[in-house]
Design an enzyme around this catalytic site. Structure first.
Site, PDB file in Angstrom:
ATOM      1  N   HIS A 193      44.694  -5.504  39.167  1.00  0.00           N
ATOM      2  CA  HIS A 193      44.362  -4.365  40.023  1.00  0.00           C
ATOM      3  C   HIS A 193      43.023  -3.789  39.581  1.00  0.00           C
ATOM      4  O   HIS A 193      42.782  -3.601  38.385  1.00  0.00           O
ATOM      5  CB  HIS A 193      45.445  -3.290  39.905  1.00  0.00           C
ATOM      6  CG  HIS A 193      45.120  -2.016  40.625  1.00  0.00           C
ATOM      7  ND1 HIS A 193      44.702  -0.873  39.968  1.00  0.00           N
ATOM      8  CD2 HIS A 193      45.126  -1.710  41.951  1.00  0.00           C
ATOM      9  CE1 HIS A 193      44.493   0.087  40.855  1.00  0.00           C
ATOM     10  NE2 HIS A 193      44.739  -0.387  42.061  1.00  0.00           N
ATOM     11  N   HIS A 239      34.884   1.662  42.213  1.00  0.00           N
ATOM     12  CA  HIS A 239      36.066   2.413  42.622  1.00  0.00           C
ATOM     13  C   HIS A 239      35.579   3.626  43.383  1.00  0.00           C
ATOM     14  O   HIS A 239      35.060   4.572  42.789  1.00  0.00           O
ATOM     15  CB  HIS A 239      36.879   2.813  41.395  1.00  0.00           C
ATOM     16  CG  HIS A 239      38.262   3.245  41.720  1.00  0.00           C
ATOM     17  ND1 HIS A 239      39.050   3.948  40.840  1.00  0.00           N
ATOM     18  CD2 HIS A 239      39.014   3.079  42.829  1.00  0.00           C
ATOM     19  CE1 HIS A 239      40.226   4.188  41.392  1.00  0.00           C
ATOM     20  NE2 HIS A 239      40.224   3.676  42.589  1.00  0.00           N
TER      21      HIS A 239
END
Length: 653
Positions: A193, A239
């Site tokens: 992830h 991110h």
């Protein structure tokens, strides 16, 4: 006056003379084994400056010999010194019994006797005399520097050394042995992830380095978040909505190409979370095509009717994403909840599968927390770039509304469904059998909730016991959950694909399927005998565990699996021992051994503070080889210690 080195040839001559006369002298054998152990390749090392030697004198056949005993000194308050004798390693009774059984109570084990031990005791039915001779040769090279096999045999100490060598006596198989010809949906897949993050989810750097590390460890699913730069003419990986520093997409793609198959030949899936305009999607499509070329797996039709097998996709790169419809300009954190620090209390065990997380009381049946779902400005760039869309081999889809609606599979095509850890827990509790049924043909990807800012992880067993293939983890984190993940994927030679057990793939009468909370009879019982541990004095500083004495080790052993099988046990604490001998037995009745993982953790007891971590491992029960095995231990981050290992016997009854 003579030294102990001078007595070795004398003892050898005495033993050879006794063996030729068929009347072996047990006193000579015991003395010889003791001295050979003392002068072996890895004696108790004098690497600590506080070690001192004390001389003793003994008589043998009217001759006097000097011997030195190593003492370990610990200074207390600069005024006092505590002395601890370094005890000779005690060979466990189980090892002595096995040696006596196959040597007929003799002092040496020949190649033929070792072969019998491998076949009858260790369950290695395919072992040959060549394997036994190779083992003896390796031990002779290591311990006695004898290069060629010439009818040598193993002493009890040599035999003990062999059993403690994980290279020659590993607890699980180290090669791919499962059927790799089934559809992808029939496998658990090692999944990362936010694979590009070096640390926490808010402010760490984005880099290709963690991607490379993950691929080297066998991870097969890499996630990349794609965002435009400030001028909207280049593609970055970062991110979104955080302070993480970006990395260029092309750099990540080139690293994936270089390291994709360094540890496994089976396919690598790149999941893309796309926040791009059609122009940038076209640019990504060009980069991906030019970078991977013929390595790229492309489908002939828009959607697959059934997934290909890992065997058919060897050395292939697969792109998985949501088909582009719109450009997501911004996305905030949609999940609320209490941040979980996984390391709060070493003794806290995992929540039961399907139990409610009390911190998630605001959960809604209609929540849309899917990373793949874009809910902003449906009128912008509605159709996306066709070049980009054509690269997507595994389509990620999710129906709006109830979770159950997304679990209704399409009989004419397969795809991927993404669920957060909260959505998975809810689906497992309310629609568990629908989830298992859905994963028999389709892929389910599970990802950590957004409030795990410190890159902690969650219990992967909830996903696995319901058939979820892609349980995505923050590989840069650490903790018990990650240990379970690493343990699962030590299976099948560490290739990153583990065949799901038949129990998750079967359809029973009336279209019934497996449910983790079903009550099953005990299929088999695993007996685990923890004999001893060794190697801490080589891998740790002498005062790492205790500044004033040698360490006090204890071992925790248990099962992680379906609720009925999950439990933990503990040995007694061995005080002031660098090489603890526990000789403890534990019995674990298993109702679903196909989904059970053996957990082993070692700690050093501390009276006034939290017990110190001394190593851990997690092993798939279905992979365990019976017999006495060397079990290497790993650090909190999953890195293998150079020397620390346990001697453990596994028996299925």
């Amino acid at each position: 006056m003579e030294t102990t080195k001078q007595i070795l040839p004398i003892l050898r001559e005495e033993q050879i003379r006794a063996q030729k006369s068929h009347f072996p002298n047990p006193q000579i054998s015991t003395l010889l084994r003791s001295f050979l152990s003392h002068f072996a390749q890895k004696p108790v090392p004098s690497i600590h400056p506080s070690m001192r030697r004390s001389k003793i004198r003994f008589r043998y056949k009217n001759r006097i010999f000097d011997e030195e005993i190593e003492m370990e000194n610990y200074r207390v308050c600069l005024c006092f010194t505590r002395k601890f004798k370094i005890n000779e390693v005690q060979i466990p009774m189980g090892v002595r019994g096995a040696f006596a059984r196959f040597t007929g109570d003799g002092s040496l084990m020949t190649a033929d006797q070792l072969l019998r031990f491998l076949i009858e005791f260790q369950g290695e039915g395919e072992a040959t005399i060549s394997d036994a001779e190779r083992i003896i040769q390796r031990i002779m090279q290591r311990r006695h520097h004898i290069e060629q096999f010439a009818g040598h045999a193993l002493s009890l100490d040599d035999f003990h050394h062999f059993l403690f060598c994980d290279e020659l006596n590993s607890p699980i198989r180290s090669w791919v042995h499962q059927d790799m010809g089934a559809p992808l949906s029939h496998y658990f897949i090692f999944t990362g992830h936010n694979s590009y993050l070096t640390g926490n989810q808010l402010s760490s750097d984005c880099s290709d380095v963690p991607i490379i590390k993950a691929l080297k460890r066998g991870v097969r699913v890499i996630e990349l978040d794609l965002w435009p730069n400030s001028t909207k003419d280049e593609v970055l990986v970062l991110h979104g909505g955080t302070l993480t520093t970006p990395v260029a997409l092309i750099k990540c793609l080139k690293s994936i190409k270089e390291y994709a198959f360094c540890s496994s030949p089976y396919p690598v899936v790149i999941t893309l979370e796309d926040h791009l305009t059609p122009d940038l999607q076209t640019k990504v499509a060009k980069m991906v095509t030019q970078t991977f070329g013929e390595m790229l797996f492309c489908t002939q039709t828009e959607c697959l009717e059934e997934f290909p097998s890992p065997e058919a996709l060897k050395y292939k790169i697969i792109i998985s994403s949501k088909p582009p419809k719109e450009y997501l300009e911004a996305k905030g954190v949609e999940e609320k909840g209490k941040l979980l620090y996984e390391e709060d209390g070493w003794d806290k065990e995992f929540l039961d599968i399907g139990s409610d997380d009390k911190s998630e009381s605001d959960w809604s049946e209609y929540s849309q927390d899917d990373e793949d779902v874009n809910d902003f400005d449906h009128n912008l760039h509605q159709f996306g770039a066709p070049e980009y869309k054509s690269l997507i081999a595994i389509h990620a889809r999710k129906r709006k509304g109830e979770v159950r609606a997304s679990l209704i599979g399409d009989p004419k095509k397969v795809g991927r469904l993404s669920l957060s850890e909260q959505s998975l827990a809810k689906a497992a509790k309310r629609h568990g059998t629908d989830l298992v049924r859905f994963t028999q043909r389709n892929l389910v990807r599970v990802y950590p909730k957004g409030t795990r800012f410190n890159s902690s992880n969650y219990n992967p067993l909830i996903g696995w016991t319901h058939g979820a293939q892609m349980v995505a983890f923050n590989m840069q984190g650490y903790g018990r959950s990650l240990w379970l993940m690493q343990g699962m994927f030590r299976s099948n030679g560490g290739c990153g694909y583990v065949k799901k057990p038949d129990i998750l793939l079967e359809r029973w009468p009336h279209n019934q399927v497996f449910a983790p909370k079903m009550v099953f009879p005990v299929k088999k019982t695993l007996k685990v005998s923890i004999y001893m541990g060794d190697g801490w004095n080589l891998d740790f500083n002498r005062t790492y565990f205790d500044a004033y004495s040698p360490p006090d080790f204890y071992c925790k052993v248990g099962i992680a699996g379906v609720p009925a099988d999950s439990k933990m046990r503990k040995t007694e604490t061995k005080d002031d021992e660098w090489t603890p001998v526990w000789d403890a037995e534990f019995w674990f009745p298993l109702t679903v051994p196909e989904l059970a993982l053996l957990r082993i953790e070692v700690f050093e007891y501390d009276v006034s503070e939290k017990d110190d971590f001394g190593g851990q491992t997690c092993l798939p029960v279905w992979e365990l080889k019976p017999g006495i095995r060397a079990v290497p231990l790993y650090s909190q981050k999953g890195e293998k210690f150079e020397s620390v290992r346990l001697l453990v016997q596994f028996q299925f009854v």
